[in-house]
Design a protein around this motif. Structure first.
Motif, short mmCIF file in Angstrom:
data_model
loop_
_atom_site.label_atom_id
_atom_site.label_comp_id
_atom_site.label_asym_id
_atom_site.label_seq_id
_atom_site.Cartn_x
_atom_site.Cartn_y
_atom_site.Cartn_z
N ALA A 27 0.82 -1.22 0.00
CA ALA A 27 0.00 0.00 0.00
C ALA A 27 0.85 1.27 0.00
O ALA A 27 0.63 2.18 -0.77
N LEU A 28 1.86 1.37 0.88
CA LEU A 28 2.73 2.54 1.00
C LEU A 28 1.93 3.79 1.32
O LEU A 28 1.77 4.70 0.51
N PHE A 29 1.45 3.84 2.57
CA PHE A 29 0.61 4.94 3.05
C PHE A 29 1.45 6.07 3.61
O PHE A 29 2.43 5.85 4.32
N SER A 30 1.05 7.30 3.30
CA SER A 30 1.67 8.49 3.87
C SER A 30 0.60 9.51 4.22
O SER A 30 -0.51 9.49 3.67
N MET A 31 0.93 10.43 5.14
CA MET A 31 -0.01 11.49 5.48
C MET A 31 0.73 12.73 5.97
O MET A 31 1.91 12.68 6.32
N GLY A 32 0.03 13.86 6.00
CA GLY A 32 0.60 15.13 6.46
C GLY A 32 -0.34 16.28 6.16
O GLY A 32 -1.54 16.08 5.97
N ASP A 33 0.19 17.52 6.12
CA ASP A 33 -0.57 18.71 5.77
C ASP A 33 -1.70 18.96 6.76
O ASP A 33 -2.88 18.95 6.40
N GLY A 34 -1.34 19.22 8.02
CA GLY A 34 -2.35 19.44 9.05
C GLY A 34 -3.10 20.75 8.89
O GLY A 34 -2.53 21.79 8.55
N HIS A 35 -4.41 20.68 9.10
CA HIS A 35 -5.28 21.86 9.07
C HIS A 35 -6.07 21.93 10.37
O HIS A 35 -6.61 20.92 10.83
N ALA A 36 -6.15 23.13 10.95
CA ALA A 36 -6.98 23.33 12.14
C ALA A 36 -8.43 23.60 11.77
O ALA A 36 -9.35 23.30 12.53
#
Length: 321
Positions: A194-203
Motif C-alpha cells: 500500500a505505502l501509506f503516507s499522510m501530512g498537511d495538518g489543518h486546524a
C-alpha cells in the motif's frame, strides 16, 4: 495482537530529482515502517510549509519560501498483506494541532490568484480548550476548529515520481475537511504494501480551500490501518464521516451563475467577498481568507443548461451581527 507504531517528523519525503514527491515507486523512497494489518500508527507532522512558516513569521517569509519543500508527507508505511486490488481502511483515531497556525495568499495560487497578486499572511492563535480561533477579534469573527490532515494516500500503481500538490485516485492532497477524528477513509491499493503516507495538518478549512491555504498547522495524528479484501469497487478515495451533531445553524450564501462551472465558482466567491466587505467591514484579503477557512462551496444546479449554479455558504454564527 495489533501494535502501535510511531513516525517522527524526520521520517517524511518530499523531494526527489529536485521535485516535490508524493510517492516514488523506485528505490528512492524506502518504507520508514512495516506494520501488520490492523496496527495503529502515530504521526508527528510539520505544517504544509515544512517548518518555513513559524508562529512569529511575517509576510516577508513568503518571498523566501522554497516551494519545492511544501506539502511534505510522513511515510511511507508498508502494510503487510496489502496487494493491488485491495482497499486500505484508514481510521482517524485522533488529531491534535499546535497552538498556532497560518493562512496565506501566495501569488499565483488560489481560485482568484489573478485578482490577488500581493502576498498576505495571517498567524492564528488557536484556542484549543474552547475550540476556536479569531479571524478578527475586534469584529467578533471567530472560526470553530475542526482539525484534519489534508494529505492521506497510498502509492499510485504507475512508476515514477508524483507531486504532493494535486490529489490522485489513490488519495494524496485531497484536502477534505470531513476527514477529522472519528472518520474513516478507504483508499484503493495499487502496489504491494500500500505505502501509506499522510501530512498537511489543518486546524480548520471550508469545503474548497478557495484561497489555497486553510489554517495550516503542525499536527500529531493517530490512525489505524487495515487491509480489506472485499471492496473491489473502491477505485477512488471513499470516506465515512464522524457522527454529525445537527444544530440550528443558519448560512448566508452567494451564488455564481455561468456556463462554465469554474467561472461560476469564481463568481460566487467574488460575490461573497463583496458581501463581507460591505456588510461586515472586512477588507478584501480578510474576506478571501475567511471564505477559505470557513466557507463551503456547493454545486446547486447542473442540469438546466447552458448555466451552472454554484454557491458558497458561510455560517452566520461566525459573524458578529
Amino acid at each position: 495482537m495489533p501494535s502501535i507504531h510511531s513516525v517522527a517528523r524526520a521520517q517524511c519525503h518530499l523531494a526527489w530529482d529536485n521535485r516535490r514527491v508524493f510517492f516514488d515507486l523506485g528505490s528512492s523512497i524506502e518504507p520508514v515502517l512495516r506494520i501488520k494489518s490492523g496496527d495503529t500508527v502515530n504521526f508527528d507532522c510539520l505544517d504544509a510549509s515544512n517548518g518555513q512558516v513559524k508562529a512569529d513569521s511575517t509576510v516577508d517569509c513568503l518571498s523566501s519560501m522554497v516551494f519545492e519543500q511544501l506539502d511534505q508527507v510522513n511515510g511511507p508505511i508498508y502494510v503487510e498483506d496489502a496487494q493491488p486490488g485491495d482497499t486500505l481502511k484508514v481510521e482517524v483515531l485522533s488529531i491534535d494541532t499546535a497552538d498556532w497556525g497560518w493562512t496565506a495568499l501566495i501569488p499565483g495560487f488560489g481560485l482568484l490568484h489573478d485578482e490577488y497578486s500581493e502576498p498576505a499572511l495571517k498567524i492564528w492563535k488557536l484556542n484549543k480548550e474552547e475550540g476556536y480561533a479569531y479571524l478578527n477579534e475586534k469584529k467578533g469573527i471567530k472560526i470553530p476548529l475542526k482539525p484534519f490532515a489534508g494529505e492521506m494516500g497510498v502509492a499510485p500503481g504507475k512508476k515514477g515520481a508524483f507531486s504532493t500538490i494535486p490529489p490522485y485516485n489513490t488519495g494524496g492532497n485531497i484536502d477534505t475537511k470531513h476527514l477529522c477524528a472519528g472518520s474513516t477513509v478507504f483508499l484503493p491499493i495499487e502496489v504491494e504494501g500500500a505505502l501509506f503516507s499522510m501530512g498537511d495538518g489543518h486546524a480548520a478549512q471550508g469545503d474548497g480551500e478557495v484561497c489555497g491555504t486553510a489554517i495550516e498547522t503542525p499536527i500529531k495524528a493517530q490512525v489505524r490501518l487495515t487491509v480489506m479484501k472485499d471492496r473491489s469497487y473502491t477505485k477512488t478515495p471513499h470516506f465515512k464521516t464522524s457522527s454529525v451533531t445537527i444544530n440550528d445553524e443558519e448560512y448566508y450564501c452567494t451564488t455564481g451563475v455561468e456556463p462554465d462551472i469554474r467561472e461560476a465558482t469564481r463568481s460566487a466567491l467574488r460575490h461573497m467577498i463583496k458581501y463581507l466587505c460591505d456588510q461586515h467591514g472586512l477588507d478584501a484579503v480578510e474576506a478571501y481568507m475567511l471564505c477559505s477557512v470557513a466557507g463551503d462551496l456547493r454545486i446547486h444546479e447542473v442540469v438546466d443548461m447552458p448555466n451552472y449554479v454554484v454557491g458558497i455558504m458561510l455560517p452566520k454564527s461566525i459573524l458578529s451581527e
